[in-house]
Design a protein around this motif. Structure first.
Motif, PDB file in Angstrom:
ATOM      1  N   ARG A 125      22.531  45.019 -41.441  1.00  0.00           N
ATOM      2  CA  ARG A 125      22.045  44.387 -40.513  1.00  0.00           C
ATOM      3  C   ARG A 125      22.738  42.837 -40.107  1.00  0.00           C
ATOM      4  O   ARG A 125      23.540  42.231 -41.162  1.00  0.00           O
ATOM      5  CB  ARG A 125      20.277  43.780 -40.925  1.00  0.00           C
ATOM      6  CG  ARG A 125      19.913  42.917 -40.036  1.00  0.00           C
ATOM      7  CD  ARG A 125      18.659  42.101 -40.172  1.00  0.00           C
ATOM      8  NE  ARG A 125      18.291  40.895 -39.502  1.00  0.00           N
ATOM      9  CZ  ARG A 125      17.200  41.549 -39.374  1.00  0.00           C
ATOM     10  NH1 ARG A 125      16.584  42.619 -38.607  1.00  0.00           N
ATOM     11  NH2 ARG A 125      16.732  40.088 -38.344  1.00  0.00           N
ATOM     12  N   VAL A 126      23.232  43.027 -38.721  1.00  0.00           N
ATOM     13  CA  VAL A 126      23.776  42.349 -38.763  1.00  0.00           C
ATOM     14  C   VAL A 126      23.569  41.214 -38.104  1.00  0.00           C
ATOM     15  O   VAL A 126      22.498  41.391 -36.930  1.00  0.00           O
ATOM     16  CB  VAL A 126      25.140  42.501 -38.186  1.00  0.00           C
ATOM     17  CG1 VAL A 126      26.165  43.138 -38.883  1.00  0.00           C
ATOM     18  CG2 VAL A 126      25.079  43.043 -37.086  1.00  0.00           C
ATOM     19  N   CYS A 163      20.545  33.556 -26.690  1.00  0.00           N
ATOM     20  CA  CYS A 163      20.468  34.683 -27.030  1.00  0.00           C
ATOM     21  C   CYS A 163      20.784  35.226 -28.743  1.00  0.00           C
ATOM     22  O   CYS A 163      22.055  35.580 -29.097  1.00  0.00           O
ATOM     23  CB  CYS A 163      21.492  36.026 -25.933  1.00  0.00           C
ATOM     24  SG  CYS A 163      20.955  38.022 -26.312  1.00  0.00           S
ATOM     25  N   LEU A 164      20.392  35.688 -29.294  1.00  0.00           N
ATOM     26  CA  LEU A 164      20.582  36.204 -30.671  1.00  0.00           C
ATOM     27  C   LEU A 164      19.873  37.679 -30.635  1.00  0.00           C
ATOM     28  O   LEU A 164      19.130  38.094 -30.313  1.00  0.00           O
ATOM     29  CB  LEU A 164      19.374  35.476 -31.571  1.00  0.00           C
ATOM     30  CG  LEU A 164      19.000  36.670 -33.073  1.00  0.00           C
ATOM     31  CD1 LEU A 164      20.529  36.038 -33.696  1.00  0.00           C
ATOM     32  CD2 LEU A 164      17.897  35.655 -33.864  1.00  0.00           C
ATOM     33  N   VAL A 165      21.315  38.021 -30.922  1.00  0.00           N
ATOM     34  CA  VAL A 165      22.124  40.112 -31.159  1.00  0.00           C
ATOM     35  C   VAL A 165      21.179  40.265 -32.586  1.00  0.00           C
ATOM     36  O   VAL A 165      21.900  39.605 -33.501  1.00  0.00           O
ATOM     37  CB  VAL A 165      23.197  39.527 -30.559  1.00  0.00           C
ATOM     38  CG1 VAL A 165      22.791  41.459 -30.441  1.00  0.00           C
ATOM     39  CG2 VAL A 165      22.884  39.686 -29.553  1.00  0.00           C
ATOM     40  N   ARG A 180      11.237  28.197 -24.966  1.00  0.00           N
ATOM     41  CA  ARG A 180      12.631  27.386 -24.371  1.00  0.00           C
ATOM     42  C   ARG A 180      13.812  28.729 -23.914  1.00  0.00           C
ATOM     43  O   ARG A 180      14.546  28.017 -23.252  1.00  0.00           O
ATOM     44  CB  ARG A 180      13.468  27.215 -25.810  1.00  0.00           C
ATOM     45  CG  ARG A 180      12.970  25.276 -26.343  1.00  0.00           C
ATOM     46  CD  ARG A 180      13.657  25.326 -27.511  1.00  0.00           C
ATOM     47  NE  ARG A 180      14.590  24.444 -26.775  1.00  0.00           N
ATOM     48  CZ  ARG A 180      14.411  23.488 -26.563  1.00  0.00           C
ATOM     49  NH1 ARG A 180      13.981  22.867 -26.665  1.00  0.00           N
ATOM     50  NH2 ARG A 180      16.137  23.248 -26.145  1.00  0.00           N
ATOM     51  N   ASN A 181      13.217  29.458 -23.316  1.00  0.00           N
ATOM     52  CA  ASN A 181      13.714  30.851 -22.028  1.00  0.00           C
ATOM     53  C   ASN A 181      15.005  31.189 -24.148  1.00  0.00           C
ATOM     54  O   ASN A 181      15.960  31.927 -22.543  1.00  0.00           O
ATOM     55  CB  ASN A 181      14.459  30.509 -21.157  1.00  0.00           C
ATOM     56  CG  ASN A 181      12.877  30.177 -20.075  1.00  0.00           C
ATOM     57  OD1 ASN A 181      11.976  31.580 -20.302  1.00  0.00           O
ATOM     58  ND2 ASN A 181      12.977  29.285 -19.560  1.00  0.00           N
ATOM     59  N   ASN A 182      15.064  31.144 -24.997  1.00  0.00           N
ATOM     60  CA  ASN A 182      15.810  32.102 -25.251  1.00  0.00           C
ATOM     61  C   ASN A 182      15.505  32.974 -26.021  1.00  0.00           C
ATOM     62  O   ASN A 182      13.912  34.098 -26.183  1.00  0.00           O
ATOM     63  CB  ASN A 182      15.722  31.029 -27.160  1.00  0.00           C
ATOM     64  CG  ASN A 182      16.101  29.979 -26.660  1.00  0.00           C
ATOM     65  OD1 ASN A 182      17.706  29.752 -25.746  1.00  0.00           O
ATOM     66  ND2 ASN A 182      15.889  28.916 -27.354  1.00  0.00           N
ATOM     67  N   LEU A 183      16.340  34.367 -25.625  1.00  0.00           N
ATOM     68  CA  LEU A 183      15.829  34.923 -25.867  1.00  0.00           C
ATOM     69  C   LEU A 183      16.619  36.228 -27.195  1.00  0.00           C
ATOM     70  O   LEU A 183      17.845  35.651 -28.144  1.00  0.00           O
ATOM     71  CB  LEU A 183      16.897  36.626 -24.551  1.00  0.00           C
ATOM     72  CG  LEU A 183      16.691  37.772 -24.946  1.00  0.00           C
ATOM     73  CD1 LEU A 183      14.990  38.055 -24.838  1.00  0.00           C
ATOM     74  CD2 LEU A 183      17.321  38.004 -23.472  1.00  0.00           C
ATOM     75  N   THR A 184      15.904  37.135 -27.518  1.00  0.00           N
ATOM     76  CA  THR A 184      16.392  37.701 -29.131  1.00  0.00           C
ATOM     77  C   THR A 184      15.712  39.330 -28.258  1.00  0.00           C
ATOM     78  O   THR A 184      15.182  39.910 -28.563  1.00  0.00           O
ATOM     79  CB  THR A 184      15.090  37.928 -30.415  1.00  0.00           C
ATOM     80  OG1 THR A 184      15.167  36.541 -30.833  1.00  0.00           O
ATOM     81  CG2 THR A 184      15.248  38.414 -31.394  1.00  0.00           C
ATOM     82  N   ILE A 185      17.229  39.771 -29.121  1.00  0.00           N
ATOM     83  CA  ILE A 185      17.642  41.465 -28.724  1.00  0.00           C
ATOM     84  C   ILE A 185      17.677  41.920 -30.102  1.00  0.00           C
ATOM     85  O   ILE A 185      19.075  41.712 -31.125  1.00  0.00           O
ATOM     86  CB  ILE A 185      18.232  41.678 -28.128  1.00  0.00           C
ATOM     87  CG1 ILE A 185      18.957  40.318 -26.486  1.00  0.00           C
ATOM     88  CG2 ILE A 185      18.724  42.782 -27.503  1.00  0.00           C
ATOM     89  CD1 ILE A 185      19.180  41.042 -26.005  1.00  0.00           C
TER      90      ILE A 185
END
Length: 137
Positions: free
Chosen positions: A59-60, A22-24, A121-126
């Motif tokens: 932005r972080v 998960c990329l936040v 790849r089911n990687n999530l970015t929120i």
């Protein structure tokens, strides 16, 4: 080297190569600094830990990955504002078998827009876009 050709940070490359990461991204469109009060992992490990401060109009990026190729990731990061009362809590879960979830709560005077994307790849970015409620009216 020009900015557009700069190498991607190692933690982000690791995040993209993993599964169920998960990329936040938090875009702080306010004039308020946010300070990290707590962060915790319930599954996986930090690819990059949440920053201790989020400056105004900045932005972080940070994120989590599973500890191995079949494990998911889940975590929470809670921030406080020096100007506005109340905590801002960002929480996400990208488990190995179920669908991903995320939730967030912010004080009433904040407005939050959440955008999610998932890759093959089911990687999530929120992406959390944070602004003041009166700026949206």
């Amino acid at each position: 080297v020009r900015n557009s050709q700069m190498a991607e940070p190692a933690w982000k490359t690791e995040l993209k190569k993993s599964r169920r990461s998960c990329l936040v991204v938090i875009n702080n469109h306010t004039d308020s600094s946010l300070s990290l009060t707590t962060s915790s992992l319930s599954d996986g490990k930090w690819a990059k830990e949440p920053p201790t401060k989020i400056l105004p109009n900045s932005r972080v990026e940070f994120g989590t990955i599973g500890k191995n190729s079949i494990q998911g990731s889940a975590a929470t990061a809670t921030y406080s504002s020096l100007i506005h009362q109340g905590d801002l809590c960002f929480s996400w879960r990208n488990p190995k078998l179920q669908t991903h979830t995320n939730f967030c709560y912010v004080p009433h005077d904040f407005y939050l827009k959440i955008t999610e994307t998932n890759d093959e790849r089911n990687n999530l970015t929120i992406v959390y876009d944070l602004s003041f409620r009166n700026a949206q009216e």
